[in-house]
Scaffold this motif. Structure first.
Motif, PDB file in Angstrom:
ATOM      1  N   MET A   1     -13.712 -18.351-102.075  1.00  0.00           N
ATOM      2  CA  MET A   1     -12.640 -18.436-101.083  1.00  0.00           C
ATOM      3  C   MET A   1     -12.580 -17.136-100.280  1.00  0.00           C
ATOM      4  SD  MET A   1     -10.224 -20.496 -99.984  1.00  0.00           S
ATOM      5  CE  MET A   1      -9.913 -21.618-101.344  1.00  0.00           C
ATOM      6  N   GLY A   2     -12.636 -17.271 -98.966  1.00  0.00           N
ATOM      7  CA  GLY A   2     -12.624 -16.088 -98.121  1.00  0.00           C
ATOM      8  C   GLY A   2     -11.226 -15.666 -97.720  1.00  0.00           C
ATOM      9  N   TRP A   3     -11.161 -14.719 -96.783  1.00  0.00           N
ATOM     10  CA  TRP A   3      -9.870 -14.217 -96.309  1.00  0.00           C
ATOM     11  C   TRP A   3      -9.215 -15.189 -95.328  1.00  0.00           C
ATOM     12  CZ3 TRP A   3     -14.024 -10.564 -96.523  1.00  0.00           C
ATOM     13  CH2 TRP A   3     -13.886  -9.600 -97.526  1.00  0.00           C
ATOM     14  N   ALA A   4     -10.021 -15.851 -94.517  1.00  0.00           N
ATOM     15  CA  ALA A   4      -9.472 -16.708 -93.462  1.00  0.00           C
ATOM     16  C   ALA A   4      -9.899 -18.165 -93.583  1.00  0.00           C
ATOM     17  CB  ALA A   4      -9.892 -16.181 -92.090  1.00  0.00           C
ATOM     18  N   THR A   5     -10.904 -18.438 -94.403  1.00  0.00           N
ATOM     19  CA  THR A   5     -11.434 -19.795 -94.532  1.00  0.00           C
ATOM     20  C   THR A   5     -11.647 -20.134 -96.002  1.00  0.00           C
ATOM     21  OG1 THR A   5     -13.766 -19.127 -94.483  1.00  0.00           O
ATOM     22  CG2 THR A   5     -12.671 -19.436 -92.357  1.00  0.00           C
ATOM     23  N   LYS A   6     -12.147 -21.340 -96.222  1.00  0.00           N
ATOM     24  CA  LYS A   6     -12.488 -21.766 -97.573  1.00  0.00           C
ATOM     25  C   LYS A   6     -13.938 -21.426 -97.922  1.00  0.00           C
ATOM     26  CE  LYS A   6      -9.127 -25.536 -97.670  1.00  0.00           C
ATOM     27  NZ  LYS A   6      -8.917 -26.996 -97.812  1.00  0.00           N
TER      28      LYS A   6
END
Length: 259
Positions: A1-6
């Protein structure tokens, strides 16, 4: 899981490589070209127009350097100040739009992007469309796309979604409205799949896009089934607890004998 997206953080960092390069590279300024590239990939007109404004500003600064070069005049000092301001503002804008840019790229892996005026306007439009959605229109749209789409697997998934939604609507209309907020995007996905089918193109891009959308619809149907199952389970638990209280009340009033 990223900072802005999945997606993973590594994926996000790789997509922002030129943004970081623009920040590190003080001379020459490359932020107008980075923004122009991002605008083209994410198909956002506002970013594209802003990139041209920044580029014209850079051209103006270069011309000013040429005019005032060789003398430490007020014009040269203003030009240097403009150069620093352009660097800060340009890269600040790149960082500001990074989250939206990554989300647009993530969306592009699910379905082909179309040009939008701006990210903010697009979100407002989507919220307005969701606000106007009713259970009746939701069902009507699902049935319409079921008829239009030729993929048998997707038709079965749509049947399942319609059946589950109608079951939920009969039990709790308020919960059905909340269901629309959670799962209303299914209609948009079906619309995109129908549009891809109507292109009648069978190249690698369209086939991969259709395959991804099929996967999303299958996952959506599974998630909706789980959602409705959990709601029914919760309701059954409430009914069970209420029944136990009722039975105990009858026993306390000697209206029911203990077994």
């Amino acid at each position: 899981m990223g900072w802005a997206t999945k997606k993973s953080r590594r994926w996000e960092l790789s997509k922002l490589g030129w943004t970081f390069a623009s920040i590190l590279l003080f001379i020459p300024h490359i932020h107008p070209f980075v923004m122009m590239s991002q605008a083209t990939k994410s198909k956002v007109r506002a970013w594209y127009a802003l990139a041209w404004v920044l580029l014209l500003g850079e051209i103006g600064l270069m011309y000013a350097f040429y005019i005032f070069w060789g003398a430490l005049s007020q014009g040269m000092l203003l030009t240097i100040g403009g150069f620093l301001t352009s660097y800060i503002v340009g890269n600040g804008l790149l960082l500001r739009q990074a989250k939206s840019y990554l989300q647009r790229l993530e969306l592009a892996e699910v379905r082909p992007l179309t040009w939008i005026d701006s990210v903010g306007k697009q979100r407002q439009l989507e919220l307005a469309q969701r606000a106007m959605e009713t259970p009746q229109t939701f069902i009507s749209k699902l049935l319409y796309y079921k008829k239009e789409i030729n993929n048998k697997s997707i038709q079965n998934h749509v049947d399942s979604i319609v059946r589950l939604f109608q079951l939920l609507e009969k039990k709790d209309t308020q919960e059905a409205e909340r269901f629309l907020v959670r799962h209303g995007t299914v209609v948009n996905i079906l619309r995109e799949y129908d549009a891809l089918e109507n292109t009648r193109l069978h190249n690698t891009v369209t086939m991969e896009s259709r395959k991804k959308l099929e996967g999303v619809i299958a996952q959506a149907a599974s998630a909706i089934e789980m959602d409705v199952t959990n709601l029914i389970k919760s309701r059954l638990l409430d009914v069970s607890a209420e029944s136990e209280v009722y039975i105990q009340t009858l026993k306390n009033r000697n209206l029911l004998k203990d077994e």
